[in-house]
Design a protein around this motif. Structure first.
Motif, PDB file in Angstrom:
ATOM      1  N   VAL A   1       0.800  -1.223   0.000  1.00 21.39           N
ATOM      2  CA  VAL A   1       0.000   0.000   0.000  1.00 21.39           C
ATOM      3  C   VAL A   1       0.834   1.276   0.000  1.00 21.39           C
ATOM      4  CG1 VAL A   1      -2.012  -1.080   1.066  1.00 21.39           C
ATOM      5  CG2 VAL A   1      -0.247  -0.052   2.520  1.00 21.39           C
ATOM      6  N   LYS A   2       2.146   1.140  -0.071  1.00 23.90           N
ATOM      7  CA  LYS A   2       2.998   2.325  -0.015  1.00 23.90           C
ATOM      8  C   LYS A   2       4.230   2.108  -0.894  1.00 23.90           C
ATOM      9  CE  LYS A   2       4.955   5.373   3.491  1.00 23.90           C
ATOM     10  NZ  LYS A   2       5.207   5.543   4.916  1.00 23.90           N
ATOM     11  N   GLY A   3       4.652   3.165  -1.574  1.00 25.38           N
ATOM     12  CA  GLY A   3       5.867   3.086  -2.372  1.00 25.38           C
ATOM     13  C   GLY A   3       5.635   2.791  -3.838  1.00 25.38           C
ATOM     14  N   ASP A   4       6.731   2.553  -4.550  1.00 23.87           N
ATOM     15  CA  ASP A   4       6.680   2.328  -5.994  1.00 23.87           C
ATOM     16  C   ASP A   4       5.897   1.081  -6.386  1.00 23.87           C
ATOM     17  OD1 ASP A   4       8.234   4.588  -6.316  1.00 23.87           O
ATOM     18  OD2 ASP A   4      10.114   3.478  -6.572  1.00 23.87           O
ATOM     19  N   ASN A   5       5.822   0.121  -5.490  1.00 28.48           N
ATOM     20  CA  ASN A   5       5.137  -1.139  -5.804  1.00 28.48           C
ATOM     21  C   ASN A   5       3.719  -1.202  -5.244  1.00 28.48           C
ATOM     22  OD1 ASN A   5       7.172  -2.742  -7.287  1.00 28.48           O
ATOM     23  ND2 ASN A   5       8.360  -2.306  -5.452  1.00 28.48           N
ATOM     24  N   LYS A   6       3.153  -0.067  -4.919  1.00 26.98           N
ATOM     25  CA  LYS A   6       1.787  -0.002  -4.402  1.00 26.98           C
ATOM     26  C   LYS A   6       0.833  -0.707  -5.371  1.00 26.98           C
ATOM     27  CE  LYS A   6      -1.732   3.283  -2.952  1.00 26.98           C
ATOM     28  NZ  LYS A   6      -2.054   4.701  -2.721  1.00 26.98           N
ATOM     29  N   GLY A   7       0.003  -1.606  -4.839  1.00 24.99           N
ATOM     30  CA  GLY A   7      -0.971  -2.325  -5.661  1.00 24.99           C
ATOM     31  C   GLY A   7      -0.385  -3.422  -6.525  1.00 24.99           C
ATOM     32  N   TYR A   8       0.830  -3.857  -6.238  1.00 25.79           N
ATOM     33  CA  TYR A   8       1.542  -4.844  -7.055  1.00 25.79           C
ATOM     34  C   TYR A   8       0.728  -6.120  -7.272  1.00 25.79           C
ATOM     35  CZ  TYR A   8       5.204  -8.139  -8.438  1.00 25.79           C
ATOM     36  OH  TYR A   8       5.946  -9.089  -9.096  1.00 25.79           O
ATOM     37  N   PHE A   9       0.222  -6.708  -6.191  1.00 23.34           N
ATOM     38  CA  PHE A   9      -0.491  -7.985  -6.322  1.00 23.34           C
ATOM     39  C   PHE A   9      -1.874  -7.803  -6.945  1.00 23.34           C
ATOM     40  CE2 PHE A   9       2.623  -8.761  -2.922  1.00 23.34           C
ATOM     41  CZ  PHE A   9       3.352  -9.746  -3.561  1.00 23.34           C
ATOM     42  N   GLN A  10      -2.513  -6.661  -6.693  1.00 21.51           N
ATOM     43  CA  GLN A  10      -3.806  -6.380  -7.333  1.00 21.51           C
ATOM     44  C   GLN A  10      -3.633  -6.286  -8.840  1.00 21.51           C
ATOM     45  OE1 GLN A  10      -6.983  -5.983  -5.652  1.00 21.51           O
ATOM     46  NE2 GLN A  10      -7.571  -6.410  -7.762  1.00 21.51           N
ATOM     47  N   LYS A  11      -2.540  -5.655  -9.283  1.00 21.82           N
ATOM     48  CA  LYS A  11      -2.274  -5.543 -10.729  1.00 21.82           C
ATOM     49  C   LYS A  11      -2.051  -6.925 -11.344  1.00 21.82           C
ATOM     50  CE  LYS A  11      -0.334  -0.959 -10.221  1.00 21.82           C
ATOM     51  NZ  LYS A  11       0.898  -0.231  -9.966  1.00 21.82           N
ATOM     52  N   LEU A  12      -1.314  -7.786 -10.633  1.00 20.02           N
ATOM     53  CA  LEU A  12      -1.121  -9.150 -11.135  1.00 20.02           C
ATOM     54  C   LEU A  12      -2.457  -9.877 -11.239  1.00 20.02           C
ATOM     55  CD1 LEU A  12       2.064 -10.483  -9.276  1.00 20.02           C
ATOM     56  CD2 LEU A  12       1.858  -9.802 -11.667  1.00 20.02           C
ATOM     57  N   TYR A  13      -3.277  -9.733 -10.220  1.00 22.82           N
ATOM     58  CA  TYR A  13      -4.590 -10.385 -10.215  1.00 22.82           C
ATOM     59  C   TYR A  13      -5.445  -9.859 -11.366  1.00 22.82           C
ATOM     60  CZ  TYR A  13      -9.222 -11.837  -8.679  1.00 22.82           C
ATOM     61  OH  TYR A  13     -10.468 -12.382  -8.623  1.00 22.82           O
ATOM     62  N   ASP A  14      -5.476  -8.542 -11.522  1.00 18.05           N
ATOM     63  CA  ASP A  14      -6.305  -7.945 -12.578  1.00 18.05           C
ATOM     64  C   ASP A  14      -5.853  -8.354 -13.969  1.00 18.05           C
ATOM     65  OD1 ASP A  14      -7.790  -6.695 -10.603  1.00 18.05           O
ATOM     66  OD2 ASP A  14      -6.800  -4.745 -10.853  1.00 18.05           O
ATOM     67  N   SER A  15      -4.550  -8.604 -14.148  1.00 17.76           N
ATOM     68  CA  SER A  15      -4.054  -8.971 -15.478  1.00 17.76           C
ATOM     69  C   SER A  15      -4.176 -10.465 -15.769  1.00 17.76           C
ATOM     70  CB  SER A  15      -2.594  -8.534 -15.640  1.00 17.76           C
ATOM     71  OG  SER A  15      -1.762  -9.282 -14.790  1.00 17.76           O
ATOM     72  N   ASP A  16      -4.605 -11.246 -14.794  1.00 18.93           N
ATOM     73  CA  ASP A  16      -4.788 -12.693 -14.973  1.00 18.93           C
ATOM     74  C   ASP A  16      -6.037 -12.919 -15.819  1.00 18.93           C
ATOM     75  OD1 ASP A  16      -5.141 -15.433 -14.781  1.00 18.93           O
ATOM     76  OD2 ASP A  16      -4.885 -15.512 -12.611  1.00 18.93           O
ATOM     77  N   THR A  17      -5.854 -13.526 -16.975  1.00 23.14           N
ATOM     78  CA  THR A  17      -6.974 -13.709 -17.902  1.00 23.14           C
ATOM     79  C   THR A  17      -7.625 -15.091 -17.801  1.00 23.14           C
ATOM     80  OG1 THR A  17      -5.437 -14.401 -19.645  1.00 23.14           O
ATOM     81  CG2 THR A  17      -6.024 -12.053 -19.555  1.00 23.14           C
ATOM     82  N   ARG A  18      -7.134 -15.916 -16.869  1.00 27.56           N
ATOM     83  CA  ARG A  18      -7.731 -17.249 -16.720  1.00 27.56           C
ATOM     84  C   ARG A  18      -9.158 -17.138 -16.179  1.00 27.56           C
ATOM     85  NH1 ARG A  18      -3.269 -19.804 -12.953  1.00 27.56           N
ATOM     86  NH2 ARG A  18      -3.624 -17.763 -12.064  1.00 27.56           N
ATOM     87  N   LYS A  19      -9.980 -18.096 -16.535  1.00 21.04           N
ATOM     88  CA  LYS A  19     -11.369 -18.110 -16.098  1.00 21.04           C
ATOM     89  C   LYS A  19     -11.457 -18.225 -14.563  1.00 21.04           C
ATOM     90  CE  LYS A  19     -14.726 -20.143 -18.600  1.00 21.04           C
ATOM     91  NZ  LYS A  19     -15.514 -21.245 -19.202  1.00 21.04           N
ATOM     92  N   ASP A  20     -10.627 -19.066 -13.979  1.00 21.83           N
ATOM     93  CA  ASP A  20     -10.639 -19.312 -12.536  1.00 21.83           C
ATOM     94  C   ASP A  20      -9.410 -18.667 -11.881  1.00 21.83           C
ATOM     95  OD1 ASP A  20     -11.424 -20.339 -10.081  1.00 21.83           O
ATOM     96  OD2 ASP A  20     -10.336 -22.217 -10.379  1.00 21.83           O
TER      97      ASP A  20
END
Length: 161
Positions: free
Chosen positions: A47-66
Motif C-alpha cells: 500500500v505504499k511506495g513504488d510497488n503499491k498495488g503490485y499484487f492487485q495488478k497481477l490479479y487484474d491482469s490474470d486472464t484465466r477463467k478461474d
C-alpha cells in the motif's frame, strides 16, 4: 496441442516485473480460516511506495477463467499448538501497526489492517526439476519497524538458498 482461438488478439505479458526483496508496508485484503488444518490464509497487497498495488495488478491482469490471488501475495499463519508463538508474533505486529486494534479471535477483523512484511527470494525446483526463484514472506514486522528502516534484507535470506 489444441488450437488456441483468437491467437492474434492475445497480448503478451512482457512487462512482468518480479518484486524486489525488501521490506513493504502492506494491507490485508482478505482472510480465510482453514479450520480443519488450523491456519489462516491471508491475502495482502502493498500500500505504499513504488510497488503499491503490485499484487492487485497481477490479479487484474490474470486472464484465466478461474483466477486466484497471486501466491506471493498470500501468507499462511498456522494457529496449531506447535505454531502459537509465531501466530502470536503475527498478531502482535498487527496490533502494533493499527492504532486501537485489539485481536479478538475473529479473523474477519484482520481485513484492511496494516502490516509490515519482509519479502525475500527463495530458490525452488519446478516440476521439470529446473531451478527457479520466487518471492515469499520471510518475516512479519510492525509498521514502525518497517518505516524506521531498522531491518535489513539480509534478515530475509532464505536458509535453503
Amino acid at each position: 496441442m489444441k488450437k488456441i482461438n483468437d491467437w492474434e488478439n492475445i497480448k503478451e505479458n512482457s512487462d512482468f516485473k518480479r518484486l524486489e526483496p525488501n521490506s513493504y508496508v502492506c494491507a490485508i485484503k482478505s482472510v480465510e480460516d482453514v479450520s480443519n488444518k488450523e491456519y489462516l490464509r491471508i491475502c495482502f497487497d502493498i500500500v505504499k511506495g513504488d510497488n503499491k498495488g503490485y499484487f492487485q495488478k497481477l490479479y487484474d491482469s490474470d486472464t484465466r477463467k478461474d483466477k486466484k490471488w497471486p501466491v506471493a501475495g498470500t501468507l499462511i499463519r498456522s494457529y496449531k499448538e506447535s505454531a502459537l508463538s509465531m501466530f502470536k508474533g503475527f498478531i502482535t505486529a498487527i496490533e502494533k501497526s493499527n492504532k486501537n486494534y485489539k485481536w479478538n479471535f475473529d479473523e474477519k477483523t484482520l481485513v484492511k489492517k496494516y502490516i509490515g512484511l519482509i519479502i525475500a527470494d527463495e530458490e525452488y525446483l519446478n516440476q521439470k526439476g529446473q531451478k527457479r526463484v520466487r518471492n515469499y514472506v520471510s518475516s512479519v514486522r510492525s509498521l514502525e519497524a518497517i518505516e524506521k528502516g531498522d531491518l535489513s534484507i539480509l534478515d530475509a535470506v532464505c536458509p535453503a538458498c
